[in-house]
Design an enzyme around this catalytic site. Structure first.
Site, PDB file in Angstrom:
ATOM      1  N   LYS A 109       0.848  -1.197   0.000  1.00  8.71           N
ATOM      2  CA  LYS A 109       0.000   0.000   0.000  1.00  8.71           C
ATOM      3  C   LYS A 109       0.877   1.238   0.000  1.00  8.71           C
ATOM      4  O   LYS A 109       1.880   1.297   0.722  1.00  8.71           O
ATOM      5  CB  LYS A 109      -0.905  -0.030   1.234  1.00  8.71           C
ATOM      6  CG  LYS A 109      -1.925   1.101   1.323  1.00  8.71           C
ATOM      7  CD  LYS A 109      -2.805   0.915   2.564  1.00  8.71           C
ATOM      8  CE  LYS A 109      -3.851   2.003   2.678  1.00  8.71           C
ATOM      9  NZ  LYS A 109      -4.725   1.804   3.864  1.00  8.71           N
ATOM     10  N   SER A 140      -9.502   1.636   2.900  1.00 12.31           N
ATOM     11  CA  SER A 140      -8.648   2.418   2.025  1.00 12.31           C
ATOM     12  C   SER A 140      -7.573   1.602   1.327  1.00 12.31           C
ATOM     13  O   SER A 140      -6.912   2.097   0.405  1.00 12.31           O
ATOM     14  CB  SER A 140      -7.980   3.539   2.830  1.00 12.31           C
ATOM     15  OG  SER A 140      -7.124   2.994   3.831  1.00 12.31           O
ATOM     16  N   SER A 200      -9.917  -0.809   7.061  1.00  5.84           N
ATOM     17  CA  SER A 200      -9.337  -0.681   5.730  1.00  5.84           C
ATOM     18  C   SER A 200      -8.553  -1.880   5.223  1.00  5.84           C
ATOM     19  O   SER A 200      -8.145  -1.912   4.065  1.00  5.84           O
ATOM     20  CB  SER A 200      -8.441   0.566   5.668  1.00  5.84           C
ATOM     21  OG  SER A 200      -9.218   1.727   5.783  1.00  5.84           O
TER      22      SER A 200
END
Length: 470
Positions: A82, A157, A181
């Site tokens: 990420k 996210s 997330s």
């Protein structure tokens, strides 16, 4: 094996082949790069690809293994990262144009742990701007698409982390979880998402959203793959003020030993006030399955869940505003307008409200520990709905209209707020053919036991073996 077969291997399976030298790290990476090249125009799971860098790392791993310097089961395995984890000499955008040119001088603790184990980053993954959303939209980098249906959100996210694993663009991925997330993309993309106990994995070198609620987590195809990652990620780090000193343990060691006299608690409160019928059906089918293999399912009352959620929202928004204050005031026009509004709301939360929310959190933690005296794990749906359309701001459930963000986060946020470990597993599909997630949670630092329960469910069902046709 051809490229298709290589990307179908779990991490555990690929590691076994690499150790026996029946496949090479170079061939494994090449298979993933070919798949990324083919799928990325549709999925948009990556903010930046690192093809050449990754190939050099794969070649190095192959030379080391050939020379007898085998580091363990993650040696030669590529990972997706990420794009808020620092990567030395590689841009880390945090999903924002404000940070697009930020090039860290060192790796985050999590990335460094993977590298020490012989793994390497194959690309930086799509995310919501500054991790402050539960959808896979991004104002600057465009939306990322759910691999089961390109018109649907993949959750956020850690959107790219969920998409890359589900679509077999990466065998495993790092994500973060502040309100859900890791578990949201896992549930909506039909994979496994592990949010460990707060403090179990160092957050050093991770762009913060909320200091007291951020967790580093793992997205993988199976619990076994996730446990393999926990083995290298878990551990104390003095650079992270929230890091916990715990004993070393092997999260895979007893994973396949069935739990005895398992008691599963299902809350009667809050969860069912907003729930899609398809999700409810899949969840109760999963509970019936657990009963059929020996577990006792008990309905329990946890009346403080809604209050816990409200406290978490106040704390998260306040801490996000504190972190972004010096940027959002002079450079607000460079933020996604929606993210900017959320941050600016936090600037008006009083110190008294923040402190009261922290007191509520403490009370919720104590009450949840007491609740877990009567059961071993708590089970809920991960998300109250199947994946909504990318453009939906509201969803209708029965006669209620609920914001998409709230419908996605309302269940997962509970366990981020109190910092207890939670895992999302695929447990079925909606009538539209979208994955449904089962969430299991337990008391702090019971991560190994929780993984064992999750694996017990996973090894006696086949939902995790079903992959989107791409």
């Amino acid at each position: 094996m051809d490229s298709e077969e290589l990307t179908r291997l779990t991490v555990v399976e690929a590691a076994s082949h690499i150790a026996r030298k029946t496949i090479s790290p170079v061939d494994l990476l090449d298979a993933y790069l070919k798949r990324i090249e083919r799928l990325e125009p549709s999925l948009n799971a990556f903010i930046s690809r690192l093809d050449s860098y990754a190939m050099e790392k794969a070649k190095t791993a192959e030379k080391e293994i050939t020379a007898g310097d085998y580091k363990g089961p993650l040696h030669g395995i590529p990972i997706g990262v990420k794009d808020l984890f620092w990567t030395k000499d590689i841009a880390t955008s945090s999903g924002s144009i404000l940070e697009a040119n930020f090039v860290p001088k060192e790796d985050s603790a999590a990335v460094a742990s993977f590298q020490k184990a012989g793994s390497y980053c194959l690309g930086k993954l799509h995310m919501s701007e500054f991790a402050f959303d539960g959808t896979s939209r991004n104002h600057h980098y465009g939306p990322s698409k759910n691999p089961w249906n390109f018109s649907k959100t993949a959750g956020g996210s850690s959107s790219g982390s969920g998409i890359s694993v589900a679509s077999r663009e990466a065998p495993i991925a790092l994500g973060t979880d502040t309100g859900g997330s890791v578990r949201l993309p896992a549930a909506l993309c039909g994979i496994t998402g592990i949010k460990p106990t707060f403090g179990l994995i160092s957050r050093f070198g991770v762009t913060p959203l909320s200091w007291s609620m951020d967790h580093v987590g793992v997205l993988a195809r199976t619990v076994h793959d996730g446990a393999l990652a926990l083995n290298v990620l878990a551990g104390y780090d003095k650079r992270d003020p929230g890091s916990a000193k715990t004993r070393d343990q092997d999260y895979r060691r007893d994973l396949d030993i069935p739990p005895k006299k398992l008691r599963i608690g299902v809350p009667k409160d809050f969860i069912w006030e907003v729930i899609d019928p398809d999700v409810k059906r899949a969840f109760w089918n999963s509970m019936a399955h657990m009963e059929s293999i020996g577990a006792e399912v008990i309905e329990i009352s946890i009346p403080f869940l809604e209050l816990c959620n409200a406290a978490g929202s106040i704390v998260q928004t306040s801490e996000a505003a504190a972190y972004h204050r010096n940027k959002v005031i002079p450079q607000g026009d460079k933020y996604d307008p929606t993210i900017r509004r959320r941050i600016e709301v936090g600037l008006f939360i009083s110190a008294e409200s923040y402190l009261q929310a922290q007191r509520v959190r403490d009370k919720c933690i104590k009450d949840m520990v007491s609740t877990l005296d009567a059961v071993d794990v708590i089970a809920t749906p991960t998300v109250s709905i199947g994946a909504p359309n990318l453009t939906d701001a509201w969803v209708q459930i029965h006669d209620k209209w609920v914001t998409t963000r709230e419908s996605l986060l309302r269940i997962t946020r509970i366990f981020s707020t109190i910092g207890f470990p939670a895992i999302s597993l695929p447990c079925g599909f909606t009538d539209e053919g979208m994955p449904v997630g089962l969430q299991l949670a337990s008391r702090p630092f019971s991560d190994a036991m929780l993984a064992k329960v999750a694996n017990y469910y996973q090894q006696t069902t086949s939902w995790h073996t079903q992959l989107p046709q791409l």
